[in-house]
Design an enzyme around this catalytic site. Structure first.
Site, PDB file in Angstrom:
ATOM      1  N   ARG A  64     146.506  93.340 -13.853  1.00 35.30           N
ATOM      2  CA  ARG A  64     146.216  92.414 -14.954  1.00 35.30           C
ATOM      3  C   ARG A  64     146.453  93.077 -16.307  1.00 35.30           C
ATOM      4  O   ARG A  64     146.960  92.456 -17.229  1.00 35.30           O
ATOM      5  CB  ARG A  64     144.769  91.903 -14.855  1.00 35.30           C
ATOM      6  CG  ARG A  64     144.537  91.068 -13.599  1.00 35.30           C
ATOM      7  CD  ARG A  64     143.233  90.322 -13.653  1.00 35.30           C
ATOM      8  NE  ARG A  64     143.225  89.313 -14.704  1.00 35.30           N
ATOM      9  CZ  ARG A  64     142.132  88.702 -15.139  1.00 35.30           C
ATOM     10  NH1 ARG A  64     140.970  88.983 -14.600  1.00 35.30           N
ATOM     11  NH2 ARG A  64     142.208  87.784 -16.080  1.00 35.30           N
ATOM     12  N   GLN A  95     135.890  83.799 -24.274  1.00 37.07           N
ATOM     13  CA  GLN A  95     135.632  84.083 -22.862  1.00 37.07           C
ATOM     14  C   GLN A  95     136.729  84.985 -22.307  1.00 37.07           C
ATOM     15  O   GLN A  95     136.664  85.423 -21.168  1.00 37.07           O
ATOM     16  CB  GLN A  95     135.610  82.778 -22.062  1.00 37.07           C
ATOM     17  CG  GLN A  95     134.497  81.831 -22.476  1.00 37.07           C
ATOM     18  CD  GLN A  95     134.727  80.433 -21.925  1.00 37.07           C
ATOM     19  OE1 GLN A  95     134.446  80.148 -20.774  1.00 37.07           O
ATOM     20  NE2 GLN A  95     135.260  79.544 -22.751  1.00 37.07           N
ATOM     21  N   ASN A  96     137.738  85.244 -23.118  1.00 35.15           N
ATOM     22  CA  ASN A  96     138.887  86.008 -22.622  1.00 35.15           C
ATOM     23  C   ASN A  96     138.607  87.505 -22.643  1.00 35.15           C
ATOM     24  O   ASN A  96     137.901  88.012 -23.512  1.00 35.15           O
ATOM     25  CB  ASN A  96     140.126  85.692 -23.462  1.00 35.15           C
ATOM     26  CG  ASN A  96     140.493  84.224 -23.374  1.00 35.15           C
ATOM     27  OD1 ASN A  96     140.047  83.539 -22.455  1.00 35.15           O
ATOM     28  ND2 ASN A  96     141.293  83.737 -24.301  1.00 35.15           N
ATOM     29  N   ASP A  98     141.275  89.643 -22.493  1.00 33.47           N
ATOM     30  CA  ASP A  98     142.610  90.233 -22.683  1.00 33.47           C
ATOM     31  C   ASP A  98     142.821  90.939 -24.018  1.00 33.47           C
ATOM     32  O   ASP A  98     143.842  91.594 -24.227  1.00 33.47           O
ATOM     33  CB  ASP A  98     143.693  89.160 -22.469  1.00 33.47           C
ATOM     34  CG  ASP A  98     143.543  87.957 -23.403  1.00 33.47           C
ATOM     35  OD1 ASP A  98     142.928  88.082 -24.477  1.00 33.47           O
ATOM     36  OD2 ASP A  98     144.057  86.870 -23.033  1.00 33.47           O
ATOM     37  N   HIS A 113     132.779  87.704 -21.870  1.00 35.40           N
ATOM     38  CA  HIS A 113     132.994  88.115 -20.476  1.00 35.40           C
ATOM     39  C   HIS A 113     133.529  89.533 -20.353  1.00 35.40           C
ATOM     40  O   HIS A 113     134.086  89.891 -19.321  1.00 35.40           O
ATOM     41  CB  HIS A 113     133.929  87.117 -19.782  1.00 35.40           C
ATOM     42  CG  HIS A 113     133.301  85.766 -19.565  1.00 35.40           C
ATOM     43  ND1 HIS A 113     134.003  84.619 -19.284  1.00 35.40           N
ATOM     44  CD2 HIS A 113     131.993  85.392 -19.603  1.00 35.40           C
ATOM     45  CE1 HIS A 113     133.168  83.597 -19.158  1.00 35.40           C
ATOM     46  NE2 HIS A 113     131.944  84.040 -19.353  1.00 35.40           N
ATOM     47  N   CYS A 139     134.190 108.613 -13.004  1.00 34.90           N
ATOM     48  CA  CYS A 139     133.590 109.195 -14.202  1.00 34.90           C
ATOM     49  C   CYS A 139     133.799 110.718 -14.202  1.00 34.90           C
ATOM     50  O   CYS A 139     133.530 111.379 -13.191  1.00 34.90           O
ATOM     51  CB  CYS A 139     132.098 108.855 -14.225  1.00 34.90           C
ATOM     52  SG  CYS A 139     131.224 109.606 -15.608  1.00 34.90           S
ATOM     53  N   ASN A 205     143.068  71.198 -26.702  1.00 30.65           N
ATOM     54  CA  ASN A 205     143.360  71.375 -25.273  1.00 30.65           C
ATOM     55  C   ASN A 205     144.319  70.244 -24.874  1.00 30.65           C
ATOM     56  O   ASN A 205     144.018  69.072 -25.144  1.00 30.65           O
ATOM     57  CB  ASN A 205     142.058  71.285 -24.448  1.00 30.65           C
ATOM     58  CG  ASN A 205     142.225  71.783 -23.019  1.00 30.65           C
ATOM     59  OD1 ASN A 205     143.236  71.524 -22.373  1.00 30.65           O
ATOM     60  ND2 ASN A 205     141.220  72.477 -22.521  1.00 30.65           N
ATOM     61  N   GLU A 207     144.668  68.971 -22.154  1.00 32.69           N
ATOM     62  CA  GLU A 207     144.038  68.099 -21.148  1.00 32.69           C
ATOM     63  C   GLU A 207     142.555  67.905 -21.443  1.00 32.69           C
ATOM     64  O   GLU A 207     141.872  68.842 -21.844  1.00 32.69           O
ATOM     65  CB  GLU A 207     144.182  68.721 -19.758  1.00 32.69           C
ATOM     66  CG  GLU A 207     145.602  68.667 -19.243  1.00 32.69           C
ATOM     67  CD  GLU A 207     145.750  69.400 -17.921  1.00 32.69           C
ATOM     68  OE1 GLU A 207     144.765  69.484 -17.162  1.00 32.69           O
ATOM     69  OE2 GLU A 207     146.866  69.894 -17.688  1.00 32.69           O
ATOM     70  N   ALA A 223     147.442  75.428 -28.163  1.00 35.39           N
ATOM     71  CA  ALA A 223     146.876  76.305 -29.195  1.00 35.39           C
ATOM     72  C   ALA A 223     147.964  76.789 -30.158  1.00 35.39           C
ATOM     73  O   ALA A 223     147.758  76.820 -31.371  1.00 35.39           O
ATOM     74  CB  ALA A 223     146.206  77.508 -28.517  1.00 35.39           C
TER      75      ALA A 223
HETATM   76  P1  OAD Z   1     140.378  77.891 -17.261  1.00 35.61           P
HETATM   77  O1  OAD Z   1     141.574  78.461 -16.547  1.00 35.61           O
HETATM   78  O2  OAD Z   1     139.285  77.379 -16.425  1.00 35.61           O
HETATM   79  O3  OAD Z   1     140.838  76.710 -18.217  1.00 35.61           O
HETATM   80  C1  OAD Z   1     141.919  76.849 -19.075  1.00 35.61           C
HETATM   81  C2  OAD Z   1     141.981  75.645 -19.993  1.00 35.61           C
HETATM   82  O4  OAD Z   1     143.020  75.851 -20.933  1.00 35.61           O
HETATM   83  C3  OAD Z   1     142.262  74.313 -19.303  1.00 35.61           C
HETATM   84  O5  OAD Z   1     141.336  73.343 -19.775  1.00 35.61           O
HETATM   85  C4  OAD Z   1     143.681  73.956 -19.759  1.00 35.61           C
HETATM   86  O6  OAD Z   1     143.868  72.543 -19.905  1.00 35.61           O
HETATM   87  C5  OAD Z   1     143.749  74.637 -21.119  1.00 35.61           C
HETATM   88  N1  OAD Z   1     145.080  75.020 -21.565  1.00 35.61           N
HETATM   89  C6  OAD Z   1     146.157  75.363 -20.828  1.00 35.61           C
HETATM   90  N2  OAD Z   1     147.196  75.691 -21.608  1.00 35.61           N
HETATM   91  C7  OAD Z   1     146.778  75.556 -22.891  1.00 35.61           C
HETATM   92  C8  OAD Z   1     147.383  75.771 -24.172  1.00 35.61           C
HETATM   93  N3  OAD Z   1     148.641  76.190 -24.279  1.00 35.61           N
HETATM   94  N4  OAD Z   1     146.651  75.529 -25.285  1.00 35.61           N
HETATM   95  C9  OAD Z   1     145.345  75.114 -25.180  1.00 35.61           C
HETATM   96  N5  OAD Z   1     144.737  74.916 -23.994  1.00 35.61           N
HETATM   97  C10 OAD Z   1     145.418  75.123 -22.870  1.00 35.61           C
HETATM   98  O7  OAD Z   1     139.887  79.019 -18.277  1.00 35.61           O
HETATM   99  P2  OAD Z   1     138.455  79.243 -18.950  1.00 35.61           P
HETATM  100  O8  OAD Z   1     137.817  77.953 -19.326  1.00 35.61           O
HETATM  101  O9  OAD Z   1     138.633  80.264 -20.002  1.00 35.61           O
HETATM  102  O10 OAD Z   1     135.544  84.172 -16.262  1.00 35.61           O
HETATM  103  O11 OAD Z   1     137.652  79.891 -17.755  1.00 35.61           O
HETATM  104  C11 OAD Z   1     136.353  80.321 -17.965  1.00 35.61           C
HETATM  105  C12 OAD Z   1     136.083  81.564 -17.170  1.00 35.61           C
HETATM  106  O12 OAD Z   1     136.426  81.358 -15.803  1.00 35.61           O
HETATM  107  C13 OAD Z   1     136.919  82.761 -17.558  1.00 35.61           C
HETATM  108  O13 OAD Z   1     136.419  83.465 -18.683  1.00 35.61           O
HETATM  109  C14 OAD Z   1     136.851  83.605 -16.336  1.00 35.61           C
HETATM  110  C15 OAD Z   1     137.050  82.551 -15.276  1.00 35.61           C
HETATM  111  O14 OAD Z   1     136.543  82.839 -14.027  1.00 35.61           O
HETATM  112  C16 OAD Z   1     135.403  85.440 -15.928  1.00 35.61           C
HETATM  113  O15 OAD Z   1     136.329  86.161 -15.648  1.00 35.61           O
HETATM  114  C17 OAD Z   1     133.984  85.849 -15.928  1.00 35.61           C
END
Ligand code: OAD
Length: 234
Positions: A64, A95-96, A98, A113, A139, A205, A207, A223
């Site tokens: 990753r 929540q990212n 990266d 996260h 470590c 978003n 969607e 975005a």
């Molecule tokens: P998701 O993968 O669940 O959702 C991504 C969202 O981004 C969806 O609603 C898409 O419609 C939207 N999307 C896709 N392309 C896009 C773009 N170009 N511009 C804007 N929006 C777009 O990701 P998260 O909601 O971030 O947790 O997921 C939440 C958590 O679930 C993450 O932080 C991670 C995962 O398990 C951990 O790793 C703890």
């Protein structure tokens, strides 16, 4: 939607999820091509997986890291970073894991996260490095396996980080949520704090999802396209 004059707002929070980085080439978690449709999180993203096979989990996170390093922040990340330089109180709650916001130049970033760029020793604390491979898997002081400093499934969010995020969201008067599916709690509940504070709430978003009805305005765009056009230049 008309462009927004950020000077009309005291505190601005950008609340970002995986969709924020999608146009950079970082895969999202859910939906077509999402990480969890290719990998079982039970094998790679929970404490049990790490305890059972730390090498496998660390290798996965190195993959990753390499994938993220091959990606670049896009115009949406840049728009947020630029606004932070012009406006005294801009905060990113992401929540990212990266680090894309920081690479684009954002300084006020709360990582709910954790981060791909940090490792944690159970006894000797947190270390950070950038690179496809971790500097080491164990470590140097105590020899324990280092675990990615990431909130995995079943983990509890760091209390200090969570409190800082909630405080920032509670005080904001403009809340912009970008690219999150709104299904992973507690983060998914955070937009409600902005709503309770009567902040103007905007969603970016392509969607709709279950949280969409909470927002005053929804931009069904990406975005990278929507953010650079959202604010008036001053
Ligand atoms: P998701 O993968 O669940 O959702 C991504 C969202 O981004 C969806 O609603 C898409 O419609 C939207 N999307 C896709 N392309 C896009 C773009 N170009 N511009 C804007 N929006 C777009 O990701 P998260 O909601 O971030 O947790 O997921 C939440 C958590 O679930 C993450 O932080 C991670 C995962 O398990 C951990 O790793 C703890």
């Amino acid at each position: 939607m008309k462009t927004i004059d950020p000077r009309q707002y005291e505190h601005i929070v950008f609340f970002t999820g995986a969709g924020m980085s999608a146009e950079s080439g970082v895969p999202t978690y859910r939906g077509r091509g999402g990480l969890w449709s290719q990998y079982r999180w039970e094998e790679y993203a929970c404490e049990d997986a790490f305890a059972g096979d730390p090498k496998k989990v660390l290798k996965f996170h190195e993959l990753r890291r390499a994938a993220v390093l091959a990606c670049q922040p896009h115009a949406g990340h840049a728009a947020i970073a630029t606004l932070e330089k012009q406006h005294p109180r801009v905060m990113v709650v992401t929540q990212n894991i990266d680090g894309m916001h920081q690479r684009a130049g954002s300084g006020n970033v709360i990582e709910l996260h954790g981060s791909l760029w940090r490792l944690r020793c159970p006894d000797d604390g947190i270390s950070g490095d950038i690179g496809a491979k971790y500097k080491g898997w164990k470590c140097e002081k105590c020899g324990s396996w280092l675990r990615p400093d990431i909130v995995w499934f079943g983990d509890i969010l760091d209390q200090g980080v969570m409190s800082a995020a909630i405080a920032a969201i509670r005080r904001c008067d403009l809340f912009v949520s970008i690219g999150t599916s709104g299904v992973v709690y507690p983060a998914a509940g955070f937009p409600r704090f902005a709503k309770e504070n009567h902040a103007r709430c905007i969603e970016i978003n392509p969607e709709a999802n279950e949280m969409s009805s909470l927002y005053d305005e929804s931009l069904r765009d990406t975005a990278g396209r929507a953010l650079p056009e959202l604010f008036v230049q001053f």
